[in-house]
Design a protein around this motif. Sequence first.
Motif, PDB file in Angstrom:
ATOM      1  N   ASP A   1      63.446  65.176  36.189  1.00  0.00           N
ATOM      2  CA  ASP A   1      64.776  65.237  35.555  1.00  0.00           C
ATOM      3  C   ASP A   1      64.667  64.937  34.075  1.00  0.00           C
ATOM      4  O   ASP A   1      65.275  65.612  33.225  1.00  0.00           O
ATOM      5  CB  ASP A   1      65.718  64.202  36.190  1.00  0.00           C
ATOM      6  N   ALA A   2      63.881  63.893  33.777  1.00  0.00           N
ATOM      7  CA  ALA A   2      63.753  63.493  32.373  1.00  0.00           C
ATOM      8  C   ALA A   2      63.115  64.609  31.562  1.00  0.00           C
ATOM      9  O   ALA A   2      63.580  64.931  30.463  1.00  0.00           O
ATOM     10  CB  ALA A   2      62.928  62.216  32.274  1.00  0.00           C
ATOM     11  N   CYS A   3      62.045  65.198  32.087  1.00  0.00           N
ATOM     12  CA  CYS A   3      61.373  66.252  31.316  1.00  0.00           C
ATOM     13  C   CYS A   3      62.281  67.441  31.087  1.00  0.00           C
ATOM     14  O   CYS A   3      62.327  68.005  29.989  1.00  0.00           O
ATOM     15  CB  CYS A   3      60.102  66.692  32.036  1.00  0.00           C
ATOM     16  N   ASP A   4      63.040  67.825  32.126  1.00  0.00           N
ATOM     17  CA  ASP A   4      63.972  68.945  31.936  1.00  0.00           C
ATOM     18  C   ASP A   4      64.960  68.632  30.821  1.00  0.00           C
ATOM     19  O   ASP A   4      65.224  69.459  29.934  1.00  0.00           O
ATOM     20  CB  ASP A   4      64.748  69.207  33.229  1.00  0.00           C
ATOM     21  N   LEU A   5      65.526  67.426  30.858  1.00  0.00           N
ATOM     22  CA  LEU A   5      66.504  67.051  29.841  1.00  0.00           C
ATOM     23  C   LEU A   5      65.867  66.999  28.453  1.00  0.00           C
ATOM     24  O   LEU A   5      66.460  67.429  27.459  1.00  0.00           O
ATOM     25  CB  LEU A   5      67.116  65.691  30.186  1.00  0.00           C
TER      26      LEU A   5
ATOM     27  N   ILE B   1      63.381  68.720  27.345  1.00  0.00           N
ATOM     28  CA  ILE B   1      63.176  70.070  26.826  1.00  0.00           C
ATOM     29  C   ILE B   1      64.490  70.662  26.330  1.00  0.00           C
ATOM     30  O   ILE B   1      64.550  71.319  25.288  1.00  0.00           O
ATOM     31  CB  ILE B   1      62.514  70.953  27.897  1.00  0.00           C
ATOM     32  N   GLU B   2      65.577  70.397  27.073  1.00  0.00           N
ATOM     33  CA  GLU B   2      66.884  70.856  26.576  1.00  0.00           C
ATOM     34  C   GLU B   2      67.211  70.235  25.227  1.00  0.00           C
ATOM     35  O   GLU B   2      67.747  70.892  24.329  1.00  0.00           O
ATOM     36  CB  GLU B   2      67.976  70.460  27.571  1.00  0.00           C
ATOM     37  N   ASN B   3      66.878  68.969  25.074  1.00  0.00           N
ATOM     38  CA  ASN B   3      67.143  68.305  23.803  1.00  0.00           C
ATOM     39  C   ASN B   3      66.284  68.870  22.693  1.00  0.00           C
ATOM     40  O   ASN B   3      66.703  68.924  21.534  1.00  0.00           O
ATOM     41  CB  ASN B   3      66.900  66.799  23.939  1.00  0.00           C
ATOM     42  N   LEU B   4      65.085  69.296  23.048  1.00  0.00           N
ATOM     43  CA  LEU B   4      64.223  69.901  22.040  1.00  0.00           C
ATOM     44  C   LEU B   4      64.840  71.194  21.530  1.00  0.00           C
ATOM     45  O   LEU B   4      64.856  71.467  20.327  1.00  0.00           O
ATOM     46  CB  LEU B   4      62.848  70.173  22.653  1.00  0.00           C
ATOM     47  N   LEU B   5      65.409  71.987  22.456  1.00  0.00           N
ATOM     48  CA  LEU B   5      66.060  73.232  22.042  1.00  0.00           C
ATOM     49  C   LEU B   5      67.294  72.949  21.203  1.00  0.00           C
ATOM     50  O   LEU B   5      67.655  73.706  20.314  1.00  0.00           O
ATOM     51  CB  LEU B   5      66.449  74.046  23.284  1.00  0.00           C
TER      52      LEU B   5
ATOM     53  N   VAL C   1      68.946  60.152  33.890  1.00  0.00           N
ATOM     54  CA  VAL C   1      68.007  59.848  32.811  1.00  0.00           C
ATOM     55  C   VAL C   1      68.567  58.729  31.936  1.00  0.00           C
ATOM     56  O   VAL C   1      69.751  58.712  31.608  1.00  0.00           O
ATOM     57  CB  VAL C   1      67.758  61.112  31.957  1.00  0.00           C
ATOM     58  N   LEU C   2      67.683  57.822  31.534  1.00  0.00           N
ATOM     59  CA  LEU C   2      68.116  56.643  30.774  1.00  0.00           C
ATOM     60  C   LEU C   2      68.818  57.045  29.478  1.00  0.00           C
ATOM     61  O   LEU C   2      68.347  57.896  28.731  1.00  0.00           O
ATOM     62  CB  LEU C   2      66.900  55.771  30.448  1.00  0.00           C
TER      63      LEU C   2
ATOM     64  N   ALA D   1      55.164  57.728  25.370  1.00  0.00           N
ATOM     65  CA  ALA D   1      55.148  57.525  26.817  1.00  0.00           C
ATOM     66  C   ALA D   1      56.537  57.152  27.307  1.00  0.00           C
ATOM     67  O   ALA D   1      57.325  56.562  26.575  1.00  0.00           O
ATOM     68  CB  ALA D   1      54.155  56.410  27.159  1.00  0.00           C
ATOM     69  N   CYS D   2      56.827  57.499  28.563  1.00  0.00           N
ATOM     70  CA  CYS D   2      58.143  57.213  29.168  1.00  0.00           C
ATOM     71  C   CYS D   2      59.244  57.756  28.286  1.00  0.00           C
ATOM     72  O   CYS D   2      60.197  57.052  27.916  1.00  0.00           O
ATOM     73  CB  CYS D   2      58.360  55.717  29.358  1.00  0.00           C
ATOM     74  N   THR D   3      59.142  59.017  27.953  1.00  0.00           N
ATOM     75  CA  THR D   3      60.013  59.562  26.928  1.00  0.00           C
ATOM     76  C   THR D   3      61.463  59.690  27.379  1.00  0.00           C
ATOM     77  O   THR D   3      62.371  59.687  26.539  1.00  0.00           O
ATOM     78  CB  THR D   3      59.475  60.923  26.452  1.00  0.00           C
ATOM     79  N   GLY D   4      61.712  59.819  28.690  1.00  0.00           N
ATOM     80  CA  GLY D   4      63.100  59.884  29.162  1.00  0.00           C
ATOM     81  C   GLY D   4      63.806  61.105  28.606  1.00  0.00           C
ATOM     82  O   GLY D   4      63.398  62.242  28.810  1.00  0.00           O
ATOM     83  N   SER D   5      64.894  60.872  27.840  1.00  0.00           N
ATOM     84  CA  SER D   5      65.638  61.979  27.254  1.00  0.00           C
ATOM     85  C   SER D   5      64.921  62.561  26.045  1.00  0.00           C
ATOM     86  O   SER D   5      65.403  63.513  25.443  1.00  0.00           O
ATOM     87  CB  SER D   5      67.019  61.490  26.827  1.00  0.00           C
TER      88      SER D   5
END
Lengths: 422, 332
Positions: B177-181, B183-187, B116-117, B147-151
């Motif tokens: 991969d980006a979406c998973d990351l 969501i982790e960052n959101l938590l 992820v970028l 859009a293109c939210t990445g991390s």
Amino acid sequence: MNALRALRTRPMRALVRDVRLSGLLNTGMTQRYATTAQSKPALPPGSELAGKSNLTAKIHEKLKIMQYKHNKIMEQMTGDISGMEREDMARLAKEQSSMGMIVVPYEHLLKLYSELIELEQMMSADDPDLRRLAREERQEVLENVVTAENDIINALLPKDSAESAGAILEIRAGTGGDEASIFCGDLLHMYEKYAQLRKWKLETMSMDSEGDKIKEIVLKVSGRGVFGVLMFESGVHRVQRVPATETQGRVHTSTATVAVLPHAANVNIVIKESDLRIDVFRASGKGGQHVNTTDSAVRITHIPTGISVENQQERSQIQNRERAMQVLRARMYERERSRLDLERRASRNKLIGSGDRSEKCRTYNYAQNRVTDHRINFSMFNIEGMMNGTALQIVIDQLRIQHDLDELASMDNFDDISPPNQ
Amino acid sequence: MPRSVLNNTVIPLLRQLTKKLGPQQAKNELRWMADHVRKAIPTKLTAEHATSARLWRDQPAPSAEETEVASKRFSSVQWAWLRQAVHDRVETNKPLQYILGTQPFGNASLLTRAPVLIPRWETEEWVLKLSDMIRAENTGLLNILDACTGSGCVALGLACALPRESVHITGVDVSHDACDLAIENLLRNKKAKQAVEFQRLDLNEQGVASELKSRGMWDMVVANPPYVTPNEYAELDPDVKDWEDVRALVPGDPMDVDQSGLSFVVRLAQLARELGLADGESTNLPRLVVEIGGAHQVDGARQAMHDNGFNLTEVWKDMAGIDRVVLGYHKT
């Protein structure tokens, strides 16, 4: 004093002396003031018995005047108050309380002086018990005299509001290469330990180091009265010892420069955005998605004054910018403050070295286990205690005493002695 | 001296890093790695271990000074991590952010993970500037599409810089991969929990615009879209090329014959119009905020916005002086 009071009921040698003593105790001051107004200013009776005093005759003069004024105000306040306005009363009350801060210890001091005179009489009495008691009492009274004088001096001195705030401490290696850097690390250790003892909070703003060797470090020290204590550390610290890197056991001399600035937390330093030039690391090329750089160094230059601060401590440019701004504000505050200070008094107190960074303030000689502060010519034989922070307080206390005395001595213009602001 | 002792000194690590980064940055990166390893691999056990070992042998326990000095040294596990980190950094060009796993961004702290970028400082700069603008306007709740939210950096950066209830941001990305990351960052950044949501979505698919429109009114579209041209991509540093997702860098439109790198920017302008952002009353806030690669893309981006109904456009430069952001307004 109770034992002596009991003894005093014994008839003294002459009634005359009794009268004279009681006269001195009660109304001596006003009488004396009236008679010596035109002659050289004299010290209160008994003060010569206290040994070398920090209060000169001129100061005693002024204090007497203040006492007189204070009594006048007291009379006004306890007399006929029906005709006075409420604000007049408030004003009088305020003046009375602020003057009281100086006058009350002064009156206490005068009482102590007269006690000393009595004790002198005792000391030449026939009874050995009496003499012994007098000697012990005298010791106690002398200590009280010192405390009272210090109280008066504290109340008289102008308060610098910067002294009660935190400080920014900068330690830089001077001449001496690696050994100077190692010494910087030792000084840092000393200040860290001292701050721990004083329960201050330390925060590293920026650090340029390789392991134990520190080329430059800037710390923010938070706590009460930090600057008032650390301000004496500004200057060049010199060390004479066999370096750890030395193979032949020769003694080397190296230096480190310490600068202490008051932390401009709540002061309104106005810094216009347009006066600042902010430089960041520029990727040679397109930047953005094309490059992944970890260099977030920021250099802020304040164009009008030319002060420039650099910070690359954190991984985020925003955080580095914030830290650089804090140090910039502190430097500008110090500049402003020293300018005002200079304007306020003609001669700066020479103990607080700022500006002139070439002043040698302290030498640490490991071979002789000696630390010498050159400004007050004070030597202490405890390097280990010094370098682990425990003995630093001793030197600072001495510096503080000398600083206060210098301030007092430089108050030639006696309009400076006014009731302290509360 | 036994080799193991020599292995555990800072100097060879510093030398390796200096070859790649130069002396100053090598020191900084080593310092950050050291700070990280102290937190990530704590050595409290070592202190207790040393104490019990001494007592077992009937020796006096280590004094407070000794434990303090010892706690500053690295344990062998920590040294092993440091050596591996420096090796990866120098030999395989692994970005520092992937090694440390985190990157501060505005008020938020983000996790980073290949491919992820990694959030760039230029993005951080305009996100904070935009949030200042939004805060000053003090309008009601804004519905923003990232859009293109990445991390998730733009969405989380905005949400953490703005008061609650002032924005609701939906971050979308084509990469799982980006979406998973994200969501982790959101938590990880609880402050943004109410204000942000993430979703996997391919903005090039048919019917995306109407699907989004059905969810309600949108006020703004922000993006850091891929803008590297295929030619530029070949010239990129291995730090970027070998590690970060090519889809985050190069807009992969097979129709993009002119190699401008702007195809996604064009798509975003169209999407914004389809979402109705080019209609309605004029406001002081921009409707479309897009990051670009430099002066060579300014005209193309502005044109695309004008073509889609955003009659006023503005360009922001970053602190290195490069044209970095194009903003589109709708003024009546």
